[in-house]
Design a protein around this motif. Sequence first.
Motif, PDB file in Angstrom:
ATOM      1  N   UNK A 190     -30.696 -33.969 -85.806  1.00 12.23           N
ATOM      2  CA  UNK A 190     -30.753 -35.007 -85.579  1.00 12.23           C
ATOM      3  C   UNK A 190     -30.310 -35.139 -84.124  1.00 12.23           C
ATOM      4  N   UNK A 191     -29.236 -34.163 -84.092  1.00 13.17           N
ATOM      5  CA  UNK A 191     -28.435 -34.338 -82.838  1.00 13.17           C
ATOM      6  C   UNK A 191     -28.767 -34.636 -81.778  1.00 13.17           C
ATOM      7  N   UNK A 192     -28.719 -34.304 -80.446  1.00  5.40           N
ATOM      8  CA  UNK A 192     -29.796 -35.329 -79.544  1.00  5.40           C
ATOM      9  C   UNK A 192     -30.194 -33.867 -78.793  1.00  5.40           C
ATOM     10  N   UNK A 224     -34.392 -41.199 -85.196  1.00  3.04           N
ATOM     11  CA  UNK A 224     -33.616 -42.135 -86.421  1.00  3.04           C
ATOM     12  C   UNK A 224     -32.812 -42.249 -86.002  1.00  3.04           C
ATOM     13  N   UNK A 225     -31.368 -41.129 -84.805  1.00  4.17           N
ATOM     14  CA  UNK A 225     -29.540 -42.500 -85.021  1.00  4.17           C
ATOM     15  C   UNK A 225     -29.452 -43.218 -84.575  1.00  4.17           C
ATOM     16  N   UNK A 226     -28.161 -43.358 -85.062  1.00  3.45           N
ATOM     17  CA  UNK A 226     -27.879 -45.110 -84.837  1.00  3.45           C
ATOM     18  C   UNK A 226     -28.216 -46.313 -84.983  1.00  3.45           C
ATOM     19  N   UNK A 227     -28.947 -46.184 -85.679  1.00  5.45           N
ATOM     20  CA  UNK A 227     -30.399 -47.210 -85.859  1.00  5.45           C
ATOM     21  C   UNK A 227     -30.769 -47.662 -87.458  1.00  5.45           C
ATOM     22  N   UNK A 228     -32.038 -48.055 -87.568  1.00  6.48           N
ATOM     23  CA  UNK A 228     -32.551 -48.229 -89.631  1.00  6.48           C
ATOM     24  C   UNK A 228     -34.168 -48.304 -89.156  1.00  6.48           C
ATOM     25  N   UNK A 259     -24.874 -40.747 -87.423  1.00  5.18           N
ATOM     26  CA  UNK A 259     -25.284 -41.185 -88.171  1.00  5.18           C
ATOM     27  C   UNK A 259     -26.563 -41.891 -87.775  1.00  5.18           C
ATOM     28  N   UNK A 260     -27.166 -42.541 -89.192  1.00  2.06           N
ATOM     29  CA  UNK A 260     -28.847 -43.083 -89.276  1.00  2.06           C
ATOM     30  C   UNK A 260     -28.610 -44.531 -91.086  1.00  2.06           C
ATOM     31  N   UNK A 261     -29.516 -45.058 -90.996  1.00  2.00           N
ATOM     32  CA  UNK A 261     -29.732 -46.020 -91.898  1.00  2.00           C
ATOM     33  C   UNK A 261     -30.990 -45.885 -92.604  1.00  2.00           C
ATOM     34  N   UNK A 262     -30.932 -46.215 -93.798  1.00  2.00           N
ATOM     35  CA  UNK A 262     -32.538 -46.111 -94.489  1.00  2.00           C
ATOM     36  C   UNK A 262     -31.919 -47.221 -94.555  1.00  2.00           C
ATOM     37  N   UNK A 263     -32.686 -48.832 -95.201  1.00  2.00           N
ATOM     38  CA  UNK A 263     -32.893 -49.200 -96.307  1.00  2.00           C
ATOM     39  C   UNK A 263     -31.320 -50.337 -95.858  1.00  2.00           C
ATOM     40  N   UNK A 264     -30.763 -50.077 -94.545  1.00  2.00           N
ATOM     41  CA  UNK A 264     -29.459 -50.653 -94.531  1.00  2.00           C
ATOM     42  C   UNK A 264     -28.082 -49.512 -95.028  1.00  2.00           C
ATOM     43  N   UNK A 304     -22.337 -51.588 -83.391  1.00  2.00           N
ATOM     44  CA  UNK A 304     -21.408 -50.491 -83.939  1.00  2.00           C
ATOM     45  C   UNK A 304     -22.165 -49.144 -84.319  1.00  2.00           C
ATOM     46  N   UNK A 305     -23.026 -49.589 -85.073  1.00  2.00           N
ATOM     47  CA  UNK A 305     -24.026 -47.768 -85.610  1.00  2.00           C
ATOM     48  C   UNK A 305     -24.663 -47.666 -84.221  1.00  2.00           C
ATOM     49  N   UNK A 306     -25.776 -48.567 -83.345  1.00  2.00           N
ATOM     50  CA  UNK A 306     -26.065 -48.002 -82.320  1.00  2.00           C
ATOM     51  C   UNK A 306     -25.322 -46.460 -81.533  1.00  2.00           C
ATOM     52  N   UNK A 307     -23.331 -46.597 -81.761  1.00  4.48           N
ATOM     53  CA  UNK A 307     -22.150 -45.438 -80.672  1.00  4.48           C
ATOM     54  C   UNK A 307     -22.800 -44.799 -81.571  1.00  4.48           C
ATOM     55  N   UNK A 308     -23.535 -44.318 -82.829  1.00  8.58           N
ATOM     56  CA  UNK A 308     -23.835 -42.694 -83.753  1.00  8.58           C
ATOM     57  C   UNK A 308     -25.196 -42.298 -83.295  1.00  8.58           C
ATOM     58  N   UNK A 309     -24.891 -41.769 -82.555  1.00  3.31           N
ATOM     59  CA  UNK A 309     -26.255 -40.885 -82.113  1.00  3.31           C
ATOM     60  C   UNK A 309     -25.742 -39.402 -81.908  1.00  3.31           C
TER      61      UNK A 309
END
Length: 262
Positions: free
Chosen positions: A73-75, A82-86, A56-61, A42-47
């Motif tokens: 952070x955009x394209x 960093x986006x779409x992942x931790x 979106x991005x994640x840091x330590x979950x 799901x998070x991988x779609x938030x780029x």
Amino acid sequence: MLQPLVLGAACAAAALLLSCGLAGWRGPEAAPPTPRVFSKAELSRYTGGAGSPGLYLAVLGQVFDVGRGRKHYGPGGSYHFFTGRDASRAFVSGDFTEPGLVDDVSGLSPIEMLSLHEWLTFYKREYIFRGKLAGTYYDANGEPTQALIDAELVTEQGRKLKTESELENKVFPPCNSEWTSGRGGRVWCSTHSGGIERNWVGVPRKLYKAGSKNYRCVCVRTDGPASNQPESAHNRGDLDNPALREYPGCQSLSDSCVVVDE
């Protein structure tokens, strides 16, 4: 007779609202969305690209909405990777290749983990928290995993080391230093060397860590009691600390020393 009076009072209240510009008041703002638990897919779609539901991005979950920083952070932005992942590890490793953009922080030093936690604090302050990422640091119910507990323990070690370092710097402030091709190296002390303000100058010395061949240049007080014996009648400051060594060829009480090859 009471009814007209009540109605009149209601009209007066309405008029007061209008005169105060409150007629459009709609009550408290809606509460922000309840944080959710994301899967990695799901998070991988938030780029932030076409058809993406967000940025979106994640840091330590922990997942953050960085849409307000789209230019970064955009394209096409400098931090888009960093986006779409931790990619927690990359925040301190500086490895922005695909193998480096991972959430595994095992093996990072306590000071590196403290630096990563400072990044987490930054995102909490500057961006919107959206939820947690199921996987390494949180389970499918959003509960902390052992990996997160371990990471927090290492971070706490980093805090202790930082505190110890700050205390040591007050006793032994870093020297000023310079190097030029014509004159070589030089270290010297002043009342603000190393960014530590004080009312004494001191003299340069090498400060060694126990069991290590590595040292750093510090400024050492030359009078008064030793820092670890404040009630002593000793009047040589910290010069007799066994972890200190003089610079070869430098006068013992000089506040400036030429650094020569040893």
